[in-house]
Structure formats: structure tokens, C-alpha cells
Design an enzyme around this catalytic site. Structure first.
Site, PDB file in Angstrom:
ATOM      1  N   CYS A   4       2.761  -5.909  25.608  1.00 36.34           N
ATOM      2  CA  CYS A   4       1.570  -7.092  24.917  1.00 36.34           C
ATOM      3  C   CYS A   4       0.313  -6.460  25.450  1.00 36.34           C
ATOM      4  O   CYS A   4      -0.180  -6.337  26.560  1.00 36.34           O
ATOM      5  CB  CYS A   4       1.891  -8.287  25.834  1.00 36.34           C
ATOM      6  SG  CYS A   4       0.684  -9.571  25.064  1.00 36.34           S
TER       7      CYS A   4
ATOM      8  N   CYS B 114      -0.969  18.402  -4.566  1.00 37.32           N
ATOM      9  CA  CYS B 114      -1.347  17.375  -3.445  1.00 37.32           C
ATOM     10  C   CYS B 114      -0.449  15.950  -3.384  1.00 37.32           C
ATOM     11  O   CYS B 114      -0.540  15.357  -2.554  1.00 37.32           O
ATOM     12  CB  CYS B 114      -2.892  17.202  -3.119  1.00 37.32           C
ATOM     13  SG  CYS B 114      -3.511  16.262  -4.468  1.00 37.32           S
TER      14      CYS B 114
ATOM     15  N   ASN C 226      -2.723 -11.199  16.443  1.00 39.34           N
ATOM     16  CA  ASN C 226      -2.260 -12.299  17.188  1.00 39.34           C
ATOM     17  C   ASN C 226      -3.070 -12.397  18.978  1.00 39.34           C
ATOM     18  O   ASN C 226      -3.117 -11.235  19.162  1.00 39.34           O
ATOM     19  CB  ASN C 226      -1.060 -12.877  17.521  1.00 39.34           C
ATOM     20  CG  ASN C 226      -0.100 -12.249  18.684  1.00 39.34           C
ATOM     21  OD1 ASN C 226      -0.090 -12.804  19.559  1.00 39.34           O
ATOM     22  ND2 ASN C 226       0.311 -11.014  18.106  1.00 39.34           N
TER      23      ASN C 226
ATOM     24  N   CYS D 236       2.434   7.201 -19.882  1.00 38.23           N
ATOM     25  CA  CYS D 236       0.762   7.125 -19.661  1.00 38.23           C
ATOM     26  C   CYS D 236       0.280   5.974 -20.500  1.00 38.23           C
ATOM     27  O   CYS D 236       0.411   5.963 -21.795  1.00 38.23           O
ATOM     28  CB  CYS D 236       0.104   8.497 -19.945  1.00 38.23           C
ATOM     29  SG  CYS D 236      -1.406   8.148 -19.684  1.00 38.23           S
TER      30      CYS D 236
ATOM     31  N   CYS E   5      -1.174   6.750  -9.770  1.00 39.47           N
ATOM     32  CA  CYS E   5      -0.756   6.428 -11.045  1.00 39.47           C
ATOM     33  C   CYS E   5      -0.171   5.078 -11.066  1.00 39.47           C
ATOM     34  O   CYS E   5       0.784   4.683 -10.200  1.00 39.47           O
ATOM     35  CB  CYS E   5       0.112   7.415 -11.741  1.00 39.47           C
ATOM     36  SG  CYS E   5       0.762   7.024 -13.452  1.00 39.47           S
TER      37      CYS E   5
ATOM     38  N   CYS F  85      -4.398  22.796 -10.069  1.00 40.71           N
ATOM     39  CA  CYS F  85      -3.548  21.920  -9.157  1.00 40.71           C
ATOM     40  C   CYS F  85      -2.917  22.550  -7.914  1.00 40.71           C
ATOM     41  O   CYS F  85      -2.187  23.499  -8.098  1.00 40.71           O
ATOM     42  CB  CYS F  85      -2.244  21.134 -10.244  1.00 40.71           C
ATOM     43  SG  CYS F  85      -1.332  20.201  -9.151  1.00 40.71           S
TER      44      CYS F  85
ATOM     45  N   ASN G  35       9.098  -6.657  28.743  1.00 41.16           N
ATOM     46  CA  ASN G  35       7.991  -6.507  27.707  1.00 41.16           C
ATOM     47  C   ASN G  35       6.806  -5.900  28.382  1.00 41.16           C
ATOM     48  O   ASN G  35       5.942  -6.377  29.199  1.00 41.16           O
ATOM     49  CB  ASN G  35       7.520  -8.082  27.362  1.00 41.16           C
ATOM     50  CG  ASN G  35       6.259  -7.849  26.730  1.00 41.16           C
ATOM     51  OD1 ASN G  35       5.498  -6.961  26.203  1.00 41.16           O
ATOM     52  ND2 ASN G  35       5.995  -9.095  26.103  1.00 41.16           N
ATOM     53  N   PHE G  36       6.671  -4.313  28.044  1.00 41.75           N
ATOM     54  CA  PHE G  36       5.648  -3.718  28.841  1.00 41.75           C
ATOM     55  C   PHE G  36       4.405  -3.193  27.541  1.00 41.75           C
ATOM     56  O   PHE G  36       4.071  -2.281  27.542  1.00 41.75           O
ATOM     57  CB  PHE G  36       6.124  -2.302  29.532  1.00 41.75           C
ATOM     58  CG  PHE G  36       7.138  -2.474  30.414  1.00 41.75           C
ATOM     59  CD1 PHE G  36       6.787  -3.576  31.435  1.00 41.75           C
ATOM     60  CD2 PHE G  36       7.994  -1.648  31.078  1.00 41.75           C
ATOM     61  CE1 PHE G  36       7.695  -3.812  32.480  1.00 41.75           C
ATOM     62  CE2 PHE G  36       8.670  -1.962  31.935  1.00 41.75           C
ATOM     63  CZ  PHE G  36       8.596  -3.088  32.832  1.00 41.75           C
TER      64      PHE G  36
ATOM     65  N   CYS H  18      -8.311  12.951  -8.956  1.00 39.83           N
ATOM     66  CA  CYS H  18      -8.449  14.360  -8.805  1.00 39.83           C
ATOM     67  C   CYS H  18      -9.808  15.027  -8.869  1.00 39.83           C
ATOM     68  O   CYS H  18     -10.233  15.895  -8.014  1.00 39.83           O
ATOM     69  CB  CYS H  18      -7.395  15.007 -10.001  1.00 39.83           C
ATOM     70  SG  CYS H  18      -7.258  16.871  -9.656  1.00 39.83           S
TER      71      CYS H  18
HETATM   72  C1  LIG Z   1       2.498 -14.152  17.294  1.00 38.65           C
HETATM   73  C2  LIG Z   1       3.066 -13.167  18.240  1.00 38.65           C
HETATM   74  C3  LIG Z   1       3.736 -13.147  19.315  1.00 38.65           C
HETATM   75  C4  LIG Z   1       4.265 -12.098  19.915  1.00 38.65           C
HETATM   76  N1  LIG Z   1       4.786 -12.350  21.303  1.00 38.65           N
HETATM   77  C5  LIG Z   1       5.491 -11.484  21.891  1.00 38.65           C
HETATM   78  C6  LIG Z   1       6.109 -11.492  23.197  1.00 38.65           C
HETATM   79  O1  LIG Z   1       6.048 -12.721  23.747  1.00 38.65           O
HETATM   80  N2  LIG Z   1       6.881 -10.553  23.742  1.00 38.65           N
HETATM   81  C7  LIG Z   1       7.045  -9.443  23.149  1.00 38.65           C
HETATM   82  O2  LIG Z   1       7.408  -8.536  23.473  1.00 38.65           O
HETATM   83  N3  LIG Z   1       6.493  -9.140  21.824  1.00 38.65           N
HETATM   84  C8  LIG Z   1       5.675 -10.135  21.220  1.00 38.65           C
HETATM   85  N4  LIG Z   1       5.151  -9.931  19.890  1.00 38.65           N
HETATM   86  C9  LIG Z   1       5.288  -8.708  19.362  1.00 38.65           C
HETATM   87  C10 LIG Z   1       6.574  -8.694  18.477  1.00 38.65           C
HETATM   88  O3  LIG Z   1       7.575  -8.730  19.241  1.00 38.65           O
HETATM   89  C11 LIG Z   1       6.721  -7.441  17.636  1.00 38.65           C
HETATM   90  O4  LIG Z   1       6.852  -6.214  18.466  1.00 38.65           O
HETATM   91  C12 LIG Z   1       5.624  -7.115  16.700  1.00 38.65           C
HETATM   92  O5  LIG Z   1       5.266  -8.247  16.104  1.00 38.65           O
HETATM   93  C13 LIG Z   1       5.951  -6.045  15.592  1.00 38.65           C
HETATM   94  O6  LIG Z   1       6.802  -6.281  14.688  1.00 38.65           O
HETATM   95  P1  LIG Z   1       6.430  -7.010  13.319  1.00 38.65           P
HETATM   96  O7  LIG Z   1       5.655  -6.088  12.496  1.00 38.65           O
HETATM   97  O8  LIG Z   1       8.049  -7.211  12.717  1.00 38.65           O
HETATM   98  O9  LIG Z   1       5.775  -8.246  13.397  1.00 38.65           O
HETATM   99  C14 LIG Z   1       4.572 -10.942  19.095  1.00 38.65           C
HETATM  100  C15 LIG Z   1       3.889 -10.843  17.988  1.00 38.65           C
HETATM  101  C16 LIG Z   1       3.215 -11.972  17.325  1.00 38.65           C
HETATM  102  C17 LIG Z   1       3.017 -11.816  15.786  1.00 38.65           C
HETATM  103  S1  SF4 Z   2      -2.894   7.552 -13.642  1.00 44.42           S
HETATM  104 FE1  SF4 Z   2      -1.103   7.624 -14.852  1.00 44.42          FE
HETATM  105  S2  SF4 Z   2      -1.328   6.047 -16.502  1.00 44.42           S
HETATM  106 FE2  SF4 Z   2      -3.172   6.490 -15.613  1.00 44.42          FE
HETATM  107  S3  SF4 Z   2      -4.079   7.928 -16.769  1.00 44.42           S
HETATM  108 FE3  SF4 Z   2      -3.267   8.939 -15.232  1.00 44.42          FE
HETATM  109  S4  SF4 Z   2      -1.048   9.529 -16.067  1.00 44.42           S
HETATM  110 FE4  SF4 Z   2      -1.790   7.970 -17.331  1.00 44.42          FE
END
Ligand SMILES: Cc1cc2nc3c(=O)[nH]c(=O)nc-3n(C[C@H](O)[C@H](O)[C@H](O)COP(=O)(O)O)c2cc1C
Ligand code: SF4
Ligand SMILES: Cc1cc2nc3c(=O)[nH]c(=O)nc-3n(C[C@H](O)[C@H](O)[C@H](O)COP(=O)(O)OP(=O)(O)OC[C@H]3O[C@@H](n4cnc5c(N)ncnc54)[C@H](O)[C@@H]3O)c2cc1C
Ligand code: SF4
Ligand code: SF4
Lengths: 440, 443
Positions: free
Chosen positions: B134, B380, B73, B341, B387, B377, B131-132, B351
Site C-alpha cells: 500500500c 518502427c 485511491n 485504407c 492506423c 521506412c 500487504n507490503f 510518420c
Molecule cells: C480502493 C482500493 C483499495 C485497495 N485496498 C487494498 C488493500 O487493502 N490491500 C491490498 O493489498 N491491496 C489493495 N488494493 C490494491 C489491489 O488489491 C490491487 O493490487 C491493485 O488495485 C491492482 O489491481 P487492479 O488493476 O486489478 O485494480 C486496493 C486497490 C483499490 C483500488
Molecule cells: S492510417 Fe490507415 S486508414 Fe488512415 S490513411 Fe493510413 S493506411 Fe489509410
């Protein structure tokens, strides 16, 4: 030609009557619930007669909150598990899903609902809050969807509840009537066992309320009575040959099928008379029981059938043939059914008329009458002041479900003339609220 | 039922779910509706000298058919006059005295800070959030993340606010910094009562490749924005952990970033958050999602036997340590459940091309289930992550747990590799195919 071999064991029966909405596995449920858009004022919810908060319960499945999901479902519908399997979702929630507007497959709401509630049932999850006893008692006649839903809701309100059931199992037509490929006996009964354990109402089985005296006793011992007796046997056709051997009523035959599975005798060539959902079920069931030919014979045209289109498709898929614009005149046979004499019909000026001279006989060795269930008029007339409407349905106040005899309330098929499990569940529950208002 | 009420530095709310300062908290109408739906608190859309916004403010990131896994946004703080907001704060508090109403603030001068803090407290705010964070627009004017990136300035302003504030002060931090614990410590030193994190991350979410402008497009031009939504959660969780573990931060934390359901919230709390704030998920689905959050959190706590949020807070923190303290003797190997599977062979190619050539295919025609070549293996996890079948590839522990040796210990014992061709290299003796064998393979 028959696509199904006659089942000779329970296993073969299960194969022929494979569940059309089997229980989802975790992956299926996760993928399907991920697709749900969480619509606002969701049309699926509006289309559900019990108004389940569908987007919420699906989201709860998706977030791994299955208990919460079951809670959401049961808060609206005590037959949540059964409804997930038996509801005609194509014309209810799923038919309303917004995806259908884009020609994308709608969310499989029924199966998701079944999935979420199954776990709660298996694990006997405690989801319900019961009010403390309020000292009042209610009797319920009939342990079908209407009666049991009313019982559960009354228990949440603190009533002592006793259910009287003529048969030996609960859930009414859910176990005795619905097609076996929609729900198994075990599934229907497991939910009933779960509910009874959670809600603690009493059920007396094999206890038909039969006479004025029985009713009087209920009136003496209970503060209110709920009527959830459903409908009666298949109506008579009023034509010769009806009492021949192998001419049977659909609901009676289906009940036998539900109870005795592969052991039920089925004809080789079966004619089903009727055009409603029960006719579709019966024809489909005959085919799955190994009938070489299962013919659906309906008086009017295909388009005029009362059955849902998907039910007809399902029957066709099982190998059922349709015969339309044929009206039965007589069931023929010598002791045992040997055929049905029909006359062809057509629409003339909006009226169905027989075509003179078009009579013919279609041979068969079994006839299933699927011409609707009768209303329990005689039985209901035993209740003083109880009025029926023109269709012999119990008249009730649409809000409270109170009948014209103030102490009696009614819902389900006996009141609506025969709808679905979900309608009985919705109204049975609301009737409990009506009883509560009346008694408090 | 477990008790889910929350208390952040003295600010109480019936549950830990707050709306973050953003469009969902633009007005008293929205906040009342949210409280009515079940939200426990709300941080008002940042107040200050009202701004003028552009039209066309958001850009979304979709992944396949999933919409809005990220949201960008370029909106500024409130564009509504202060007096209207103050009146509405008062009204909300009248209807919902037990819910938390926090005023988010952003102004420039000391005098303005003093004035606005008094104003919002008089209106009935239960706390103040600075709000520090934005990272777009406002920072060009020396506010928002411009402050959050300068610990000294941040500390000074917190100090100004604390001179007049009687309610708890939350300092909202920006993630657009290399070490979040620095401004977090400054918040503490300045006298702040709590911190909240994260605000949005500087981003460009994509480019219109026909017209050569990034999104969102404002009359043919664009600017960088702030990124949030599900995609930022992992970044936020790590910053949360850093602050929660830091000995000199020592402040309760309100967790923000990508929270969409109860599970996300539980993860935040387990990593030390006292409550959580939500923005994007509400902008996507509305206030109704809080019902799943509440019921899911309660269900989880019940299942785990937690009676209150305090019982679970920080439970995972003790298990996050430095890499050098991890056990090098711990050994897992992938195991394929042949029954589950479905034969997509994604594990094989992942892999084969992306890891250690430790999965083999069957020689038999039509047999699609791959097998693990155990000696190759390294454990990892990659195959188990790609899968598509739940619980099909599991990682099975192979060591018996009796030995624990860490990198730190090896360094101290002199058994760690130190030269380029050291014989002690972890990959020594690990089979790799000959380079030219690659040319025979199908891609
Ligand atoms: C459209 C929009 C406007 C926002 N305006 C503010 C704002 O005015 N003040 C603020 O502190 N955060 C603002 N935020 C940030 C949100 O409060 C929040 O920290 C952020 O979106 C992460 O949370 P979420 O993943 O649930 O959206 C805004 C976010 C969006 C999407
Ligand atoms: S990813 Fe899962 S379903 Fe696909 S072949 Fe390998 S074990 Fe079978
Ligand atoms: C063949 C068939 C197939 C169907 N398929 C579906 C389907 O797929 N999906 C769907 O949603 N709906 C289906 N229905 C409809 C659905 O089963 C009914 O709408 C629903 O069961 C009605 O519930 P109820 O409680 O009103 O009555 P019922 O289910 O009929 O229950 C009434 C109960 O009352 C008992 N009872 C009756 N009289 C007395 C008495 N005097 N004393 C004590 N007990 C008594 C009965 O034994 C019965 O258990 C089907 C119906 C039929 C006939
Ligand atoms: S209409 Fe379909 S997509 Fe929308 S909430 Fe209902 S099930 Fe989900
Ligand atoms: S979300 Fe509402 S305000 Fe925004 S562009 Fe659409 S209609 Fe306009």
C-alpha cells in the site's frame, strides 16, 4: 414515383432488397461492442423475449471470445442468428438500451448478435451438450421457429426428435414470410443446417400432417407431440372482387417472392390493404419489385396502425404512399383487377364510421390483401380435446405450454395468435421443458 | 474441456481468477456473491488494526469516452473490527470449502503479526498475503510500501510470519521501487511461499483546475494515491517478467494489475503467473465479468491444445530477452492495404512528423491513400499502431531470415559504432529531408 427499377436478375433483386442489417465486419463489431456499458440487470436483456445475456455476449465479442459469445446467445435462443436480423429490435432490446435515455444511438445489439453467431455457424462450432438418449420420443409438427427451438432443447435433454414439415424448407416464416431485406434465404437456411447438424433431430420435409389418421399415428409412435404449425393463409376480406386475377394474399405473395425473387410478377400500381406489419412489408416489397406506385390503404388513421412506426418509416423510405381513413368496399375489374372502391371513414364517439357519399375508386392493377392470417381452426379441431381461446389461439398452460390434450404441447404463432420469430423461439424452447417435466 | 484449476504454492482454487484485496473483498457477503458468480478465490480486504477512512476516496482517469482506464485511491486497510472479519471468513469457508480464501494482513509489531496469523488460520483461511504494497497513508505509519521498499525489513517480517504460519504465505509487492526483484528475492530468503504483484502505483490522477486541488478532493486538500486499472497492466507485466525470469526469486507468482478479461489473464499466465487477481475491473463492472474470463480462458486453451494451466505457464518467458540479443538483421517494412485504407492519413502525419518521413501522399486530386516510401521506412511500427483500420497496415518481413547478428556480437566483433561520428552508425546513409524544406509544408 417508383425509386426502384424492376429487378430482372438475381443481382438486381439483391440490390433492391439490400440487407438493412448487413453482417458487421470485425472493426465495426469491435467499435460497437466497445461502446456497450455492461449494464447491471441490463434493460436490453429484460426486453429480449429469450432473455439473452446481452451485456455478456457483447463483452465476449469485445474480448475476442467469439465462440463464447455465440455460446451465450444460443444458450438462450436457438434462432440467435436469424433473430439478430429479423427481430424488431427497435421495440425490443435496442429500444430498451440505456443509451436511448441520453438520445445517443443505442447499441446495435441485433447486428452484434448476428456477427457473433455467424462465425459459429460458418465454422460449425460445437457449442452444445446433448444428454445421452433417454429412450423417449417426441414428434414435432412444423419446422418453424417454434418447432425447431423445441426440437433443439429436447435434444439437449436426451429425447429422440422427429419433425414433420409440410413444406420443403425449414425455419417456417423466417424463410417464407419475413421481408427479403431483413434476411436472405441462405442465411435462414444456413442456421437451420447448423442446428440440425449440431442437435441431430430428424426432419421429414413435404410431409404435411393432414388427417386424424396422421395424428393418430403420431400419438401411437411418440410419447408427446408438439404443435408448431403457425397460422394459415391470409384471411378473406368478405367482399366482392376478391377472386379477381391479381388480387392476392400478402403472405402467399411474399412466400412466392422469397422463393422466386425477381421472377415474381408485380403490378405497376399496387394497392395494399391493411395496417399491420405484414402490410408494411408487402407495400415495401411491391415498391422494391419496381411497382411505379405502391399505396398502403388503411381503414383507420395513421396513428391507429398496428404496425411498428419504424416499419412504416421503412416502407415510406422505399417510396410507399399512405392512404388513411379509407375502407375498401369492393375490388373492381373485369377478370383482372382494375381498381378498388373505397369509402372514407372517421372516428365518431370512439367508433369508426363511414362518411356517406364519400365513395371513390382508386385505380390499380394489383391488390395485396394484408388483412391478417387465418387461424388453423379446422385442422386443430382434429385433435381431440384441444381447446382454443376466444381468438382461436391454442389454449396452453403458460408455464408448461401443455394444451388441454395432455399429450400435446404448443407454442409460436398457433398459440400466441401471431407475434415474432423471437417469441416462437422463446416459447418453443420452454415448451420442451414442459414436455420434459410431463414425461419424467 | 481443459482443466483450469489452479494451485498457488499449495493453495488450490477451481480456477485462477481471484479477487484482489480491496473493496470487493470487504465482507463475507461480497465474497460469497463472487464465489457464487464463479470467482475461484478471494484475498480478503487487508486486516489489521482497523482504520478510519476519509470520505471522497477515488479519482478516475478517463480516456476520451472510455471511463476508468485508470483508478486512483486513497483508501486504507479495513475499517472493520477483526472479529467480524474472522467470523465471516469462517462462514465463507463453510459454504465454499473448495474456493481459496486468503487473509491479507498488515500490522506493526512481531507480537501483532504472530497473533493475527494465528487468528486468521483458526478462522479457516487457506493462505496469508502480506500487504507490503500500500503506497499511501499506511506507509506514513511505517507499514505497507514502507516495508516493501526495504528488502531487509521485508525479509525480517516474512520470517516472523513464517515462525507461526502453517498455511502458505504470499508476499504482496509494491511497484514503487526501481528493482522489483530485490524485495522479491527478500521474500524468498525470508521463507515466503509465493509473491503477488503489483499493488498500486503512487499517483496524482489530475487537478481540479478551477480550485487548484488534485483529485480526489477532501475538503479542499488532496494527497497522492495508489494507481491501478487497465493503464497499469504494462508496468505490472514487466515486473512479473522480471520476477519470473530471476533465478533467485524462484517463487510462484500471483499476477495483479489491470486485468479485465480472459486475454489479460492469459498474458499474465504466459509470462509466468500461476493465477491472477482482479480489483478495478470488478469495481467497475461487478462480479459478472468472471463469466467471460472463464469461458474465454477455456476457449483459448482448447484452441491451443493446452490441457492445464501448467501447460501454458511461462510460454512467453523464453522469448523475452535483453535488447543486446535481438537480431539486427531482422527487417520489416510497412505495407498499406489500399482496399482497406479509409484515407485518414494519420499514418502519413505520424510518420512525417513523428518518425522517418517514409510515407508519401498521392499527387492526384482526391486520391487519399498514402504510400510507403520503402527506402525510408525503418520498420518502427508507428503507422500500423495509429492506423484506425484493423489489419490495414501490416509490417512485412523483408530479410530472408538467413542472417542473425546481435548488438552483443557486433560489440564482440568490433563492428559496433564507438565514436560520435562513427561510419558504422545505423542511420548513416538514411535519407532525411533538408531542414528548410519544412517551411513549405502544411501542418
Ligand atoms: C480502493 C482500493 C483499495 C485497495 N485496498 C487494498 C488493500 O487493502 N490491500 C491490498 O493489498 N491491496 C489493495 N488494493 C490494491 C489491489 O488489491 C490491487 O493490487 C491493485 O488495485 C491492482 O489491481 P487492479 O488493476 O486489478 O485494480 C486496493 C486497490 C483499490 C483500488
Ligand atoms: S492510417 Fe490507415 S486508414 Fe488512415 S490513411 Fe493510413 S493506411 Fe489509410
Ligand atoms: C409477412 C410476415 C412478415 C414477418 N416478419 C417478421 C419479422 O420481420 N420479424 C419477426 O420476428 N417476425 C416476423 N414475422 C412473424 C414470424 O415469422 C412468426 O411469428 C414466426 O415465424 C412464428 O413461428 P412458428 O414456428 O410459430 O410458425 P411458422 O413460422 O409459421 O412455422 C410453421 C411451420 O409449420 C409448417 N406446418 C403448418 N402446418 C403443418 C402441418 N399440418 N403439417 C406439417 N407442417 C405444417 C409450416 O409449413 C411452417 O413451416 C412475420 C410474419 C409474416 C407473416
Ligand atoms: S442496455 Fe445498452 S449499454 Fe447497457 S448492456 Fe444493454 S446494450 Fe449494453
Ligand atoms: S459508489 Fe456507493 S458508496 Fe460510493 S459514493 Fe456512490 S453510492 Fe456512495
Amino acid at each position: 414515383m417508383g425509386e426502384f427499377k424492376k429487378p430482372t436478375s438475381e443481382q438486381e433483386f439483391e440490390q433492391n432488397f439490400q440487407q438493412i442489417k448487413p453482417l458487421m465486419n470485425k472493426t465495426e463489431a469491435y467499435y460497437e461492442s466497445s461502446r456497450c456499458l455492461f449494464c447491471y440487470d441490463a434493460p436490453c436483456q429484460t426486453a429480449c423475449p429469450t432473455s439473452i445475456d446481452i451485456p455478456l455476449f457483447i463483452r465476449q465479442i469485445n474480448s475476442g471470445n467469439l465462440t463464447g459469445s455465440a455460446s451465450t446467445i444460443y444458450a438462450s435462443n436457438y434462432f440467435g442468428n436469424a433473430c439478430g436480423k429479423v427481430c424488431p429490435t427497435e421495440v425490443l432490446c435496442e429500444g430498451a438500451c440505456v443509451y436511448t435515455e441520453q438520445n445517443v444511438k443505442p447499441i446495435e445489439i441485433g447486428r452484434l448478435q448476428n456477427y457473433a453467431t455467424q462465425k459459429a455457424i460458418d465454422e460449425k462450432k460445437k457449442l452444445f451438450k446433448l444428454a445421452s438418449a433417454n429412450g423417449k420420443k417426441v414428434a414435432i409438427i412444423g419446422a418453424g421457429p417454434a418447432g425447431i427451438s423445441c426440437a433443439c432443447e429436447l435434444r439437449t435433454l436426451g429425447y429422440e426428435v422427429t419433425v414433420f414439415e409440410a413444406k420443403e424448407k425449414p425455419s417456417g416464416l423466417t424463410v417464407y414470410g419475413v421481408a427479403p431485406y431483413k434476411i436472405t434465404n441462405e442465411e435462414a437456411l444456413n442456421e437451420m443446417e447448423y442446428l440440425q447438424e449440431q442437435f441431430g433431430y430428424q426432419v421429414h420435409y413435404n410431409q404435411r400432417i393432414d388427417s386424424v389418421e396422421d395424428l393418430q399415428e403420431l400419438e401411437n409412435n411418440y410419447d408427446a407431440v408438439f404443435i408448431g404449425v403457425g397460422l394459415g393463409n391470409t384471411s378473406s376480406l368478405q367482399m366482392p372482387g376478391e377472386d379477381l386475377e391479381n388480387c392476392v394474399g400478402a403472405t402467399e405473395l411474399i412466400e412466392e417472392l422469397r422463393m422466386n425473387h425477381h421472377q415474381v410478377a408485380m403490378g405497376k400500381k399496387v394497392i395494399v390493404l391493411g395496417g399491420g406489419n405484414t402490410a408494411m412489408d408487402a407495400a415495401s416489397e411491391a415498391a422494391r419489385m419496381g411497382a411505379e406506385k405502391s399505396i398502403l390503404a388503411y381503414r383507420r388513421s395513421k396513428a391507429e396502425m398496428g404496425a411498428y412506426e419504424f416499419e412504416y418509416d421503412l416502407a415510406k423510405g422505399a417510396g410507399v404512399d399512405g392512404m388513411f381513413n379509407v375502407s375498401p368496399l369492393e375490388i373492381q375489374g373485369d377478370g383482372k383487377v382494375s381498381g378498388v372502391k373505397f369509402i372514407r371513414t372517421e372516428q365518431r364517439n370512439g367508433k369508426l364510421e363511414s362518411i356517406a357519399g364519400s365513395e371513390f375508386v382508386e385505380s390499380c392493377d394489383m391488390v395485396i390483401r394484408a388483412t391478417g392470417q387465418s387461424k388453423q381452426v379446422a385442422w386443430l379441431s382434429q385433435i381431440e380435446g384441444l381447446e382454443l381461446d376466444k381468438g382461436n389461439r391454442i389454449s396452453v398452460n403458460p408455464e408448461s405450454f401443455q394444451t388441454t390434450n395432455a399429450r400435446y404441447f404448443a407454442a409460436g404463432d398457433a398459440m400466441n395468435g401471431g407475434k415474432e420469430v423471437v417469441n416462437a423461439a422463446a416459447d418453443g424452447k420452454q415448451a420442451a421443458r414442459g414436455i420434459h417435466n410431463y414425461l419424467s | 474441456m481443459p482443466d483450469i484449476s489452479a494451485n498457488l504454492a499449495g493453495i488450490k482454487s477451481p480456477n485462477p481468477f481471484w479477487l484482489a484485496s480491496a473493496p470487493p473483498t470487504n465482507s463475507g457477503y461480497q465474497i460469497m456473491k463472487a464465489f457464487d458468480a464463479g470467482w475461484g478465490g478471494a484475498v480478503w480486504k487487508t486486516l489489521g488494526v482497523p482504520v478510519v477512512n476519509v470520505s471522497s476516496r477515488y479519482g478516475g482517469v478517463n480516456y476520451r469516452d472510455s471511463r476508468l482506464v485508470g483508478l486512483n485511491n486513497i483508501e486504507l486497510i479495513t475499517d472493520r473490527p477483526l472479529k467480524d472479519n474472522l467470523r465471516e471468513i469462517e462462514e465463507v469457508k463453510k459454504y465454499f470449502p473448495d474456493h481459496a480464501v486468503i487473509a491479507s494482513l498488515m500490522v506493526e509489531s512481531k507480537e501483532q503479526w504472530h497473533q493475527i496469523v494465528k487468528d486468521v488460520e483458526n478462522a479457516g483461511a487457506d493462505g496469508i498475503e502480506l500487504n507490503f504494497g500500500c503506497p499511501h497513508g499506511m506507509c506514513e505509519r511505517g507499514m505497507g510500501s514502507a516495508v516493501g521498499q526495504e528488502p531487509e525489513v521485508l525479509k525480517t517480517i516474512v520470517g516472523w510470519v513464517k515462525e507461526v504460519a502453517t498455511k502458505p504465505v504470499i508476499v504482496k509487492l509494491t511497484p514503487n521501487i526501481s528493482d522489483i526483484t530485490e524485495p522479491a528475492q527478500a521474500a524468498n530468503e525470508g521463507g515466503g511461499d509465493a509473491i503477488s504483484l503489483i499493488n498500486t502505483i503512487q499517483s496524482l490522477v489530475g487537478v481540479d483546475i478551477d480550485n487548484f486541488v488534485p483529485y480526489p478532493v477532501v475538503d479542499g486538500k488532496s494527497t497522492h494515491g495508489g494507481y491501478c486499472g487497465p493503464a497499469v497492466k504494462p508496468i505490472a507485466l514487466n515486473m512479473l517478467k522480471n520476477c519470473a525470469q530471476h533465478p533467485n526469486v524462484n517463487l510462484p507468482i500471483s499476477g495483479i494489475g489491470g486485468i479485465e478479461n480472459w486475454r489479460d489473464a492469459v498474458e499474465y499466465i504466459l509470462l509466468g503467473a500461476t493465477n491472477v487477481q482482479v480489483c478495478t475491473a470488478v469495481m467497475h463492472f461487478g462480479f459478472g465479468i468472471v463469466r467471460d474470463m472463464i469461458s474465454g480462458l477455456e476457449g483459448y486453451m482448447e484452441e491451443k491444445g493446452f490441457n492445464s494451466l501448467d501447460d501454458m505457464r511461462g510460454k512467453a518467458l523464453g522469448n523475452v530477452t535483453n535488447w543486446e540479443n535481438l537480431n539486427l538483421k531482422y527487417k520489416v517494412i510497412a505495407d498499406i492495404d489500399e482496399e482497406k485504407c479509409i484515407g485518414c492519413q494519420l499514418c502519413y502525419i505520424a510518420c512525417e512528423d513523428g518518425a522517418h518521413q517514409a510515407i508519401g501522399l498521392s499527387e492526384k486530386d482526391g486520391e487519399r491513400v498514402p504510400h510507403i516510401i520503402e527506402q525510408n521506412c525503418v520498420g518502427c511500427n508507428l503507422c500500423s499502431i495509429v492506423c484506425p483500420v484493423e489489419e490495414c497496415i501490416t509490417m512485412v518481413r523483408k530479410d530472408d531470415g538467413s542472417e542473425v547478428v546481435t548488438w552483443k556480437e557486433r560489440g564482440e566483433a568490433g563492428t559496433a559504432p564507438t565514436t560520435f561520428n562513427d561510419e558504422k552508425a545505423g542511420g548513416i546513409g538514411h535519407w532525411v529531408p533538408e531542414p528548410k524544406d519544412a517551411l513549405k509544408k502544411r501542418v
